[in-house]
Design an enzyme around this catalytic site. Structure first.
Site, short mmCIF file in Angstrom:
data_model
loop_
_atom_site.label_atom_id
_atom_site.label_comp_id
_atom_site.label_asym_id
_atom_site.label_seq_id
_atom_site.Cartn_x
_atom_site.Cartn_y
_atom_site.Cartn_z
N GLY A 40 46.47 37.69 37.97
CA GLY A 40 46.72 39.35 37.43
C GLY A 40 46.09 39.74 38.78
N ASN A 41 45.99 40.60 38.81
CA ASN A 41 44.89 41.61 39.95
C ASN A 41 44.84 42.50 39.19
OD1 ASN A 41 47.17 44.33 39.59
ND2 ASN A 41 48.21 42.64 39.68
#
Ligand code: CTP
Length: 424
Positions: A227-228
């Site tokens: 993810g980020n």
């Protein structure tokens, strides 16, 4: 190439607010809205209808606002409150607005202090309806809402969920904190337009816009993902700003922890593939699409449906990745509608191949979008922050600098540029 500097349209200075409360069960939620305004320094006069007082009594409103509370035009007549309140207000917000109140407002009735105030007000007006789904969907209410919107009134879409009884559906009052945000957006907007131009405040009325926000997740197994750090705040600010300018807004939200903006249709997604499907579906009917989300560029080739366990021998299988589709490039190249405005974001640091703006210009051309909002993330300051600064690059060569300010300010500057490029 021409460069301009966006002005700061935010009006966070203390304002005179009239908070109207109509007679619905959600009247108690207006107390929370009132507190938001008073705690941030605004001067609020509460004007309940007689029916509203059946739900929440005048002492509550008087105590929370620090002012006397009147419902009828016959109180303090020497001060001519039915004219003075509306004339002096910087904002009128009615929450909840019932079906009956919408009908009275549409017809210009002046049979109590609140409707009289609406007729004398020339400031922005926000109505936050709450009622049963059948009442909201009745042709009479639908026509009333359309008329009010035509006049430049911001009528928020109600939220969906549990209603007064055991039933659920569309008709709930949006979250008070989100009604508050919608009001701040409208104040910011109205500070930027000619006060005489009532419909200029809602320049996106009749438009459908799509905004993506947040960061997508690509799951390796049910508990782990790539993810980020995107918080979604800039995308949510864009959605709120568009709603305040009258647009119908679809917000495709990837893994955010933020409350649904008032009056906005929120479509939750997890992965980049989900986001692409949701955005492309909504884009079919949209006048503009703004890709503020940070979609993961890669996803694991294999996904385990059960949790991947550690091995006793300490060995770990490598994770093989494949590339995700580029949603922005797809939108820009296969335009769903002619005249649709497509906007991308770019977080750049600059490197030996070019400056932040040079890399931004190259990305604008590569992606084929109409506008690219370029953030300089060299200092790593944007993710999760409440403010932002950017340069809005346009395919026609213009550049708009938006100095550091609340994300709402950048949101309005982006819609200004989108609005200029929309088909009339
Ligand atoms: N974007 C997208 N689909 C992706 C990745 C990004 O639609 N799979 C969109 C983002 O929402 C943003 C824009 O593309 O509006 C720019 O994203 P960015 O990651 O900067 O672009 P990339 O093409 O991945 O460029 P870079 O190689 O610089 O990361």
């Amino acid at each position: 190439m021409s460069t301009t500097r966006a002005s700061d349209p935010v009006a966070d200075a203390p304002t005179r607010v009239v908070l109207g409360v109509a007679g619905g069960i959600a009247a108690y939620k207006a107390a929370e809205l009132l507190r938001r305004f008073t705690e941030s320094g605004h001067d609020v006069t509460v004007v309940p209808t007689a029916a509203a007082l059946e739900f929440v009594g005048a002492p509550t409103w008087a105590a929370l606002s620090g002012k006397p509370v009147h419902t009828r035009v016959w109180d303090d007549v020497h001060e001519v409150p039915h004219v003075r309140l509306g004339r002096e207000a910087d904002l009128v917000v009615v929450a909840p607005a019932t079906a009956d109140f919408l009908a009275r407002a549409t017809h210009g009735r002046a049979d109590d202090l609140l409707t009289s105030t609406l007729l004398t007000a020339r400031c922005p007006v926000v109505l936050a309806p709450a009622m049963h789904t059948e009442m909201w969907e009745h042709p009479a209410t639908v026509a009333n809402v359309a008329t009010l919107r035509d006049r430049g009134v911001v009528v928020l879409e109600p939220a969906s969920g549990r209603l007064t009884g055991a039933d659920t559906g569309k008709g709930r009052l949006p979250d008070p904190s989100e009604i508050f945000e919608a009001c701040l957006d409208l104040l910011a907007r109205s500070a930027a337009v000619d006060p005489a131009d009532l419909s200029g405040r809602t320049d996106l009325a009749g438009r459908h816009v799509v905004v993506s926000a947040g960061g997508t997740r690509e799951h390796l197994d049910p508990v782990r993902f790539l993810g980020n750090a995107s918080s979604g705040k800039q995308g949510y600010a864009l959605a709120r700003a568009a709603a305040a300018r009258g647009a119908r807004v679809t917000l495709v939200a990837a893994n955010t922890a933020l409350a649904d903006p008032a009056g906005v249709d929120v479509v939750p997604v997890v992965s980049t593939a989900d986001l692409r499907d949701a955005v492309l579906t909504a884009a079919k009917e949209a006048d503009a699409v703004v890709m503020a989300a940070a979609p993961a560029d890669f996803r694991p080739l294999a996904h385990s449906s059960t949790k991947i366990k550690k091995r006793a021998d300490g060995t770990v299988d490598p994770v093989h990745l494949e590339q995700n589709p580029d949603v922005l490039a797809t939108l820009a190249h296969d335009r769903a509608r002619s005249g649709q405005v497509v906007v991308g974001f770019a977080a750049e640091t600059g490197d030996e191949t070019g400056t932040v703006l040079e890399l931004g210009r190259a990305k604008l051309a590569r992606k084929g979008c109409d506008l690219l909002v370029v953030n300089d993330v060299g200092g790593g300051a944007v993710f999760g922050a409440d403010d932002n600064e950017a340069v809005i690059l346009a395919a026609d060569g213009t550049e708009v600098l938006v100095p550091r300010a609340a994300k709402r300010v950048l949101a309005h500057a982006i819609w200004d540029q989108v609005s200029l490029r929309m088909d009339s």
